[in-house]
Design a protein around this motif. Structure first.
Motif, PDB file in Angstrom:
ATOM      1  N   LEU A 177       6.707 -11.715   8.054  1.00 37.98           N
ATOM      2  CA  LEU A 177       5.369 -11.749   8.663  1.00 37.98           C
ATOM      3  C   LEU A 177       4.680 -10.406   8.509  1.00 37.98           C
ATOM      4  CD1 LEU A 177       3.110 -12.906  10.495  1.00 37.98           C
ATOM      5  CD2 LEU A 177       4.445 -12.073  12.437  1.00 37.98           C
ATOM      6  N   SER A 178       5.395  -9.338   8.743  1.00 37.81           N
ATOM      7  CA  SER A 178       4.815  -8.003   8.633  1.00 37.81           C
ATOM      8  C   SER A 178       4.319  -7.734   7.213  1.00 37.81           C
ATOM      9  CB  SER A 178       5.858  -6.965   9.042  1.00 37.81           C
ATOM     10  OG  SER A 178       5.357  -5.678   8.858  1.00 37.81           O
ATOM     11  N   CYS A 179       5.121  -8.108   6.228  1.00 35.20           N
ATOM     12  CA  CYS A 179       4.725  -7.902   4.820  1.00 35.20           C
ATOM     13  C   CYS A 179       3.507  -8.744   4.451  1.00 35.20           C
ATOM     14  CB  CYS A 179       5.888  -8.241   3.898  1.00 35.20           C
ATOM     15  SG  CYS A 179       7.276  -7.109   4.046  1.00 35.20           S
ATOM     16  N   ILE A 180       3.545  -9.995   4.833  1.00 34.99           N
ATOM     17  CA  ILE A 180       2.428 -10.896   4.504  1.00 34.99           C
ATOM     18  C   ILE A 180       1.157 -10.443   5.208  1.00 34.99           C
ATOM     19  CG2 ILE A 180       1.555 -13.248   4.841  1.00 34.99           C
ATOM     20  CD1 ILE A 180       4.379 -14.231   4.227  1.00 34.99           C
ATOM     21  N   PHE A 181       1.299  -9.991   6.427  1.00 37.56           N
ATOM     22  CA  PHE A 181       0.122  -9.542   7.155  1.00 37.56           C
ATOM     23  C   PHE A 181      -0.471  -8.290   6.516  1.00 37.56           C
ATOM     24  CE2 PHE A 181      -2.090  -7.416  10.634  1.00 37.56           C
ATOM     25  CZ  PHE A 181      -3.052  -8.382  10.855  1.00 37.56           C
ATOM     26  N   ARG A 182       0.382  -7.390   6.032  1.00 36.72           N
ATOM     27  CA  ARG A 182      -0.126  -6.198   5.329  1.00 36.72           C
ATOM     28  C   ARG A 182      -0.906  -6.599   4.087  1.00 36.72           C
ATOM     29  NH1 ARG A 182       4.992  -3.543   6.627  1.00 36.72           N
ATOM     30  NH2 ARG A 182       5.704  -4.240   4.578  1.00 36.72           N
ATOM     31  N   VAL A 183      -0.470  -7.644   3.394  1.00 42.48           N
ATOM     32  CA  VAL A 183      -1.199  -8.143   2.226  1.00 42.48           C
ATOM     33  C   VAL A 183      -2.576  -8.657   2.659  1.00 42.48           C
ATOM     34  CG1 VAL A 183      -1.246  -9.903   0.412  1.00 42.48           C
ATOM     35  CG2 VAL A 183       0.872  -8.662   0.896  1.00 42.48           C
ATOM     36  N   ALA A 184      -2.633  -9.385   3.766  1.00 43.20           N
ATOM     37  CA  ALA A 184      -3.922  -9.907   4.266  1.00 43.20           C
ATOM     38  C   ALA A 184      -4.878  -8.762   4.601  1.00 43.20           C
ATOM     39  CB  ALA A 184      -3.700 -10.796   5.481  1.00 43.20           C
ATOM     40  N   VAL A 185      -4.363  -7.713   5.234  1.00 41.90           N
ATOM     41  CA  VAL A 185      -5.209  -6.562   5.588  1.00 41.90           C
ATOM     42  C   VAL A 185      -5.687  -5.856   4.322  1.00 41.90           C
ATOM     43  CG1 VAL A 185      -5.219  -4.297   6.718  1.00 41.90           C
ATOM     44  CG2 VAL A 185      -4.184  -6.262   7.867  1.00 41.90           C
ATOM     45  N   CYS A 186      -4.810  -5.705   3.332  1.00 46.44           N
ATOM     46  CA  CYS A 186      -5.222  -5.095   2.057  1.00 46.44           C
ATOM     47  C   CYS A 186      -6.297  -5.938   1.373  1.00 46.44           C
ATOM     48  CB  CYS A 186      -4.029  -4.919   1.139  1.00 46.44           C
ATOM     49  SG  CYS A 186      -2.924  -3.601   1.655  1.00 46.44           S
ATOM     50  N   PHE A 232      -9.899  -4.495   0.383  1.00 44.79           N
ATOM     51  CA  PHE A 232     -10.295  -4.430  -1.026  1.00 44.79           C
ATOM     52  C   PHE A 232     -11.388  -5.419  -1.390  1.00 44.79           C
ATOM     53  CE2 PHE A 232      -5.786  -2.831  -1.884  1.00 44.79           C
ATOM     54  CZ  PHE A 232      -6.190  -1.513  -1.782  1.00 44.79           C
ATOM     55  N   GLY A 233     -11.727  -6.325  -0.494  1.00 45.91           N
ATOM     56  CA  GLY A 233     -12.795  -7.281  -0.780  1.00 45.91           C
ATOM     57  C   GLY A 233     -12.324  -8.597  -1.353  1.00 45.91           C
ATOM     58  N   ASN A 234     -11.039  -8.913  -1.229  1.00 45.07           N
ATOM     59  CA  ASN A 234     -10.539 -10.218  -1.669  1.00 45.07           C
ATOM     60  C   ASN A 234     -10.505 -11.127  -0.437  1.00 45.07           C
ATOM     61  OD1 ASN A 234      -9.207 -12.453  -2.618  1.00 45.07           O
ATOM     62  ND2 ASN A 234      -7.654 -11.304  -3.727  1.00 45.07           N
ATOM     63  N   PHE A 235     -11.671 -11.584  -0.039  1.00 49.22           N
ATOM     64  CA  PHE A 235     -11.806 -12.335   1.206  1.00 49.22           C
ATOM     65  C   PHE A 235     -11.219 -13.737   1.097  1.00 49.22           C
ATOM     66  CE2 PHE A 235     -15.264  -9.216   1.042  1.00 49.22           C
ATOM     67  CZ  PHE A 235     -14.890  -8.439   2.124  1.00 49.22           C
ATOM     68  N   ASN A 236     -11.249 -14.312  -0.091  1.00 48.93           N
ATOM     69  CA  ASN A 236     -10.700 -15.658  -0.265  1.00 48.93           C
ATOM     70  C   ASN A 236      -9.200 -15.678   0.027  1.00 48.93           C
ATOM     71  OD1 ASN A 236     -11.418 -18.439  -1.165  1.00 48.93           O
ATOM     72  ND2 ASN A 236      -9.752 -18.013  -2.599  1.00 48.93           N
ATOM     73  N   THR A 237      -8.468 -14.732  -0.542  1.00 50.35           N
ATOM     74  CA  THR A 237      -7.027 -14.676  -0.291  1.00 50.35           C
ATOM     75  C   THR A 237      -6.736 -14.324   1.155  1.00 50.35           C
ATOM     76  OG1 THR A 237      -6.633 -14.064  -2.587  1.00 50.35           O
ATOM     77  CG2 THR A 237      -4.854 -13.625  -1.032  1.00 50.35           C
TER      78      THR A 237
END
Length: 191
Positions: A22-31, A35-40
């Motif tokens: 969860l921590s890793c996936i959440f860091r990806v969402a914040v990145c 970075f402007g990848n709102f769809n992902t």
């Protein structure tokens, strides 16, 4: 992506492993947000908000909760565009080398709201009344407009709102084109 996020968390053998993933996936969402990848970012948040993860979320203690998750959810997973989302989009579009990917669901939702929420025609007042009448009569299963006659005019406010949504889409396209041209010019100018 949403299903994958849910599957990766649920498939972990221990509670500690699920928290780590969860921590890793959440860091990806914040990145993605930064970075402007709102769809992902929306897809990841949708996976994290899945009903399949409710038991996992309930098992977390207060110190394990993610306040940033609430911020991202309230910014991205709302019925209408939020001020935070608009500001994040503007920030991302101001970064010339950034590849901005909007959440296209917002454009579809906005267009649906305009098309379904506003009448297409205005009926001009006759001599007896001075009020404009709004007309939005859909006929049959194909939902085409019925004819009103010579007294109706096109609702320009509706056209203006559709144009605004299309201008928003155009801004993303222009940003991508400008970025592509800069990448081409920088690659041809290198020795």
């Amino acid at each position: 992506v949403s299903s994958w996020v849910t599957h990766v968390i649920v498939s972990q053998p221990t509670h500690e492993d699920r928290k780590a993933v969860l921590s890793c996936i959440f860091r990806v969402a914040v990145c993605c947000w930064n970075f402007g990848n709102f769809n992902t970012a929306v897809e990841i948040l949708s996976g994290l908000k899945s009903d399949k993860l409710k038991p996992f979320w309930l098992s977390l203690s207060g110190k394990d909760k993610l306040p940033l998750l609430d911020f991202l959810s309230s910014s991205l997973l709302t019925p209408g565009p939020t001020q935070e989302y608009k500001e994040a989009v503007e920030r991302a579009l101001d970064i010339p080398h950034s590849k901005v990917i909007p959440f296209f669901g917002t454009f579809l939702r906005d267009l649906k709201t305009v098309f379904n929420g506003m009448p297409s025609l205005l009926v001009l007042p006759n001599n007896d009344t001075q009020e404009l009448e709004l007309v939005a009569q859909f006929q049959g299963e194909d939902h085409f407009m019925s004819r009103v006659g010579v007294g109706g005019i096109i609702n320009m406010k509706k056209i203006e709102q559709v144009r605004q949504v299309l201008d928003d889409i155009r801004a993303f396209h222009q940003h991508a084109e400008h970025r592509r041209k800069e990448l081409i010019s920088s690659s041809t100018s290198e020795p």
